[in-house]
Enzyme design. Structure first.
Site, PDB file in Angstrom:
ATOM      1  N   CYS A  51     -10.923 -10.208  13.946  1.00  0.00           N
ATOM      2  CA  CYS A  51      -9.865 -10.719  13.572  1.00  0.00           C
ATOM      3  C   CYS A  51     -10.502 -10.034  12.217  1.00  0.00           C
ATOM      4  O   CYS A  51     -11.657 -10.243  11.132  1.00  0.00           O
ATOM      5  CB  CYS A  51      -9.278 -12.230  12.990  1.00  0.00           C
ATOM      6  SG  CYS A  51      -7.983 -11.685  11.271  1.00  0.00           S
ATOM      7  N   CYS A  81      -8.750 -14.648  16.724  1.00  0.00           N
ATOM      8  CA  CYS A  81      -9.525 -13.969  17.251  1.00  0.00           C
ATOM      9  C   CYS A  81     -11.100 -14.040  16.612  1.00  0.00           C
ATOM     10  O   CYS A  81     -11.167 -13.600  15.456  1.00  0.00           O
ATOM     11  CB  CYS A  81      -8.692 -12.215  17.475  1.00  0.00           C
ATOM     12  SG  CYS A  81      -6.702 -12.649  17.754  1.00  0.00           S
ATOM     13  N   ASP A 118      -7.475   2.594  10.135  1.00  0.00           N
ATOM     14  CA  ASP A 118      -7.515   2.246   9.050  1.00  0.00           C
ATOM     15  C   ASP A 118      -8.568   1.980   8.372  1.00  0.00           C
ATOM     16  O   ASP A 118      -9.625   1.845   8.185  1.00  0.00           O
ATOM     17  CB  ASP A 118      -6.917   0.608   9.640  1.00  0.00           C
ATOM     18  CG  ASP A 118      -5.392   0.326   7.541  1.00  0.00           C
ATOM     19  OD1 ASP A 118      -5.844   0.556   7.203  1.00  0.00           O
ATOM     20  OD2 ASP A 118      -5.444  -0.569   8.416  1.00  0.00           O
ATOM     21  N   CYS A 156      -2.723 -19.044  12.759  1.00  0.00           N
ATOM     22  CA  CYS A 156      -2.077 -18.615  13.688  1.00  0.00           C
ATOM     23  C   CYS A 156      -2.147 -19.776  14.694  1.00  0.00           C
ATOM     24  O   CYS A 156      -3.305 -20.328  15.355  1.00  0.00           O
ATOM     25  CB  CYS A 156      -3.914 -17.191  13.425  1.00  0.00           C
ATOM     26  SG  CYS A 156      -4.121 -16.555  12.879  1.00  0.00           S
ATOM     27  N   ASP A 206     -11.718  -2.667  12.300  1.00  0.00           N
ATOM     28  CA  ASP A 206     -11.910  -2.977  11.491  1.00  0.00           C
ATOM     29  C   ASP A 206     -13.502  -3.020  11.179  1.00  0.00           C
ATOM     30  O   ASP A 206     -13.718  -4.599  12.074  1.00  0.00           O
ATOM     31  CB  ASP A 206     -10.874  -3.380  10.309  1.00  0.00           C
ATOM     32  CG  ASP A 206      -9.708  -3.242  10.104  1.00  0.00           C
ATOM     33  OD1 ASP A 206      -9.403  -1.498   9.995  1.00  0.00           O
ATOM     34  OD2 ASP A 206      -8.241  -3.615  10.770  1.00  0.00           O
ATOM     35  N   LYS A 237      -3.867   4.323   7.075  1.00  0.00           N
ATOM     36  CA  LYS A 237      -3.855   4.668   8.676  1.00  0.00           C
ATOM     37  C   LYS A 237      -3.489   6.014   8.766  1.00  0.00           C
ATOM     38  O   LYS A 237      -2.904   6.768   8.942  1.00  0.00           O
ATOM     39  CB  LYS A 237      -2.731   3.252   9.329  1.00  0.00           C
ATOM     40  CG  LYS A 237      -2.901   1.979   9.149  1.00  0.00           C
ATOM     41  CD  LYS A 237      -1.958   0.937  10.049  1.00  0.00           C
ATOM     42  CE  LYS A 237      -1.922  -0.585  10.385  1.00  0.00           C
ATOM     43  NZ  LYS A 237      -1.928  -0.734   8.645  1.00  0.00           N
ATOM     44  N   ARG A 273       7.133   0.293   2.271  1.00  0.00           N
ATOM     45  CA  ARG A 273       6.947  -1.187   3.292  1.00  0.00           C
ATOM     46  C   ARG A 273       6.005  -2.190   2.474  1.00  0.00           C
ATOM     47  O   ARG A 273       5.013  -1.288   1.704  1.00  0.00           O
ATOM     48  CB  ARG A 273       6.142  -0.482   4.449  1.00  0.00           C
ATOM     49  CG  ARG A 273       6.432   0.654   5.509  1.00  0.00           C
ATOM     50  CD  ARG A 273       5.312   1.487   6.497  1.00  0.00           C
ATOM     51  NE  ARG A 273       4.867   2.334   6.015  1.00  0.00           N
ATOM     52  CZ  ARG A 273       4.496   3.369   6.222  1.00  0.00           C
ATOM     53  NH1 ARG A 273       3.695   3.328   7.078  1.00  0.00           N
ATOM     54  NH2 ARG A 273       3.653   4.109   5.376  1.00  0.00           N
ATOM     55  N   ARG A 312      -8.782 -10.121   8.835  1.00  0.00           N
ATOM     56  CA  ARG A 312      -8.745 -11.527   7.716  1.00  0.00           C
ATOM     57  C   ARG A 312      -9.028 -12.844   8.215  1.00  0.00           C
ATOM     58  O   ARG A 312      -9.273 -13.347   7.725  1.00  0.00           O
ATOM     59  CB  ARG A 312      -7.011 -12.141   7.972  1.00  0.00           C
ATOM     60  CG  ARG A 312      -5.772 -10.521   7.379  1.00  0.00           C
ATOM     61  CD  ARG A 312      -4.782 -10.755   6.922  1.00  0.00           C
ATOM     62  NE  ARG A 312      -4.415  -9.223   6.630  1.00  0.00           N
ATOM     63  CZ  ARG A 312      -2.953  -8.719   6.798  1.00  0.00           C
ATOM     64  NH1 ARG A 312      -2.421  -9.860   7.750  1.00  0.00           N
ATOM     65  NH2 ARG A 312      -2.750  -8.001   6.720  1.00  0.00           N
ATOM     66  N   ARG A 338       0.663  -1.172  -0.085  1.00  0.00           N
ATOM     67  CA  ARG A 338       0.013   0.134   0.089  1.00  0.00           C
ATOM     68  C   ARG A 338       0.767   1.489   0.190  1.00  0.00           C
ATOM     69  O   ARG A 338       0.629   2.040  -0.912  1.00  0.00           O
ATOM     70  CB  ARG A 338      -0.916  -0.295   1.577  1.00  0.00           C
ATOM     71  CG  ARG A 338      -1.741   1.220   1.028  1.00  0.00           C
ATOM     72  CD  ARG A 338      -2.001   1.657   2.941  1.00  0.00           C
ATOM     73  NE  ARG A 338      -3.280   0.772   3.237  1.00  0.00           N
ATOM     74  CZ  ARG A 338      -3.722  -0.228   3.780  1.00  0.00           C
ATOM     75  NH1 ARG A 338      -2.703   0.090   5.254  1.00  0.00           N
ATOM     76  NH2 ARG A 338      -4.885  -0.556   4.901  1.00  0.00           N
ATOM     77  N   TYR A 339       2.343   1.454   0.585  1.00  0.00           N
ATOM     78  CA  TYR A 339       2.788   2.470   0.523  1.00  0.00           C
ATOM     79  C   TYR A 339       3.855   2.337   0.109  1.00  0.00           C
ATOM     80  O   TYR A 339       4.586   0.979   0.223  1.00  0.00           O
ATOM     81  CB  TYR A 339       3.121   2.578   2.531  1.00  0.00           C
ATOM     82  CG  TYR A 339       2.304   3.052   3.522  1.00  0.00           C
ATOM     83  CD1 TYR A 339       1.363   3.816   3.941  1.00  0.00           C
ATOM     84  CD2 TYR A 339       1.684   1.560   4.229  1.00  0.00           C
ATOM     85  CE1 TYR A 339       0.355   4.008   4.258  1.00  0.00           C
ATOM     86  CE2 TYR A 339       0.208   1.726   5.122  1.00  0.00           C
ATOM     87  CZ  TYR A 339       0.384   3.056   5.065  1.00  0.00           C
ATOM     88  OH  TYR A 339      -1.292   3.388   6.039  1.00  0.00           O
TER      89      TYR A 339
END
Ligand SMILES: *Cc1c(COP(=O)(O)O)cnc(C)c1O
Ligand code: SF4
Length: 346
Positions: free
Chosen positions: A114, A111, A312, A107, A275, A319, A98, A116, A94-95
């Site tokens: 989450c 969670c 975000d 994982c 999110d 962000k 980075r 994702r 995105r940037y």
């Protein structure tokens, strides 16, 4: 847990019911949730839960809830547009400076909030050797990329051998100056932070580890010991937390979390606005309330213990800090609001 800690990771509804962490009367609803979203509760997080407390802030993060069957109209399977920003499998870019590298999608725990959650799961989503080579090739071909963020899934779920191979490949790319690993392992499965794993993290680049932790109780003695093993290798630690209703949406809970992080040598870095992932409405904290909670930390905590409240922007727009400014224009002058709410001309 009063009933004794389960010996292994609970991955299904009958297991959660047997451990006293879910209600038998919810079984059908929870089976429907588990058919859609992955479930995993490690012994390390199960021990932190109080099954007698229906509002337990640890259980709320990991134990499925019947409400997850409902996707609200403002929720989206890919809330921050990872997919649209993915030029090759395993990369999100995105940037300019980075890039995210997602070597796997498994994982230690799953969670319930989450972002994702439609992608992560125990089936792994591990990049094949060829896909990994393509992803590394994408980074190597772009000198603008100065930092690579290993995320997923959880990169510290990889074997030490595979992790050190990836880090060695990144070491060999001259324009990559620093690396970041985003992980829940020190909290969710601290025993995985072994000597072999910390050795695998030895790299010539500056490596930062960002630990996902949302409640002071998650900074358990075992988690602190795992974090200390990383610090002993000279790895600086940051936190990432998500502001979650029923978990940490009070001044006292946030203050305790930040203090626990600082005491474990973790710099509280980001406090994320949630999110809009599917089935997560019960965790939402309105912006007004989020900003008030964040503002209250100023004056209550040392400056370096205060995370940035971060949003975000939905749709992959980046962000941005969401907290209130303490300084505002007033005609020719500036007005500064002190930590206790009084305004002063500057
Ligand atoms: C969050 C994110 C980053 C990292 O942003 P920081 O503010 O540096 O933590 C980079 N790329 C993508 C796609 C992201 O979602
Ligand atoms: S550890 Fe991170 S990626 Fe994995 S389920 Fe939790 S929030 Fe999602």
């Amino acid at each position: 847990m009063p009933d004794g800690t389960p010996a292994r990771t609970l991955r299904d509804i009958p297991g959660l019911i047997a451990a006293g962490l879910a209600r038998a009367s919810d079984r059908a609803a929870l089976e429907a949730v588990a058919a859609r979203y992955a479930v995993a509760v490690t012994p390390a997080v199960a021990t932190l839960m109080d099954p007698a407390d229906p509002a337990d802030p640890i259980a709320a993060q990991y134990v499925p809830h019947p409400d997850e069957r409902v996707t609200a109209s403002d929720e989206h399977p890919d809330p921050i547009a990872d997919e649209a920003l993915s030029p090759v499998k395993g990369i999100v870019h995105r940037y300019p400076d980075r890039a995210l590298l997602k070597p796997l999608l498994a994982c230690p725990v799953y969670c319930r909030f989450c972002f994702r959650r439609e992608q992560v799961g125990p089936d792994g989503g591990v990049l094949t050797e060829a896909e990994l080579a393509d992803a590394l090739g994408y980074i190597a071909a772009r000198p603008a990329i100065r930092e690579v963020i290993l995320t997923g899934g959880d990169p510290l779920m990889l074997s030490s051998r595979r992790l050190s191979a990836i880090l060695a490949a990144l070491d060999a790319i001259p324009h990559v100056e620093s690396l970041r690993i985003h992980t829940r392992v020190p909290v969710a499965e601290p025993s995985l932070i072994t000597e072999a794993l910390t050795e695998a993290l030895a790299t010539d680049k500056a490596l930062w580890v960002a630990v996902h932790v949302n409640h002071a109780r998650e900074v358990s003695p075992a988690a602190r010991a795992a974090l200390a093993r990383l610090v002993a290798r000279g790895i600086p630690l940051l936190s990432q937390s998500v502001l979650l209703a029923g978990v940490n949406d009070s001044e006292a809970a946030l203050e305790a979390l930040c203090r626990a992080l600082i005491a474990a040598r973790v710099k509280p870095h980001y406090l994320h606005m949630l999110d809009f992932a599917p089935g997560t409405a019960r965790f939402r904290v309105p912006m007004e309330r989020a900003r008030a909670l964040h503002r209250a930390l100023r004056g209550r905590l040392p400056g370096h213990a205060i995370p940035t409240l971060i949003l975000d922007i939905p749709g992959g727009r980046g962000k941005v800090p969401a907290g209130e400014s303490h300084v505002a224009r007033a005609g020719e002058d500036w007005i500064a609001t002190d930590p206790w709410g009084a305004a002063h001309a500057y």
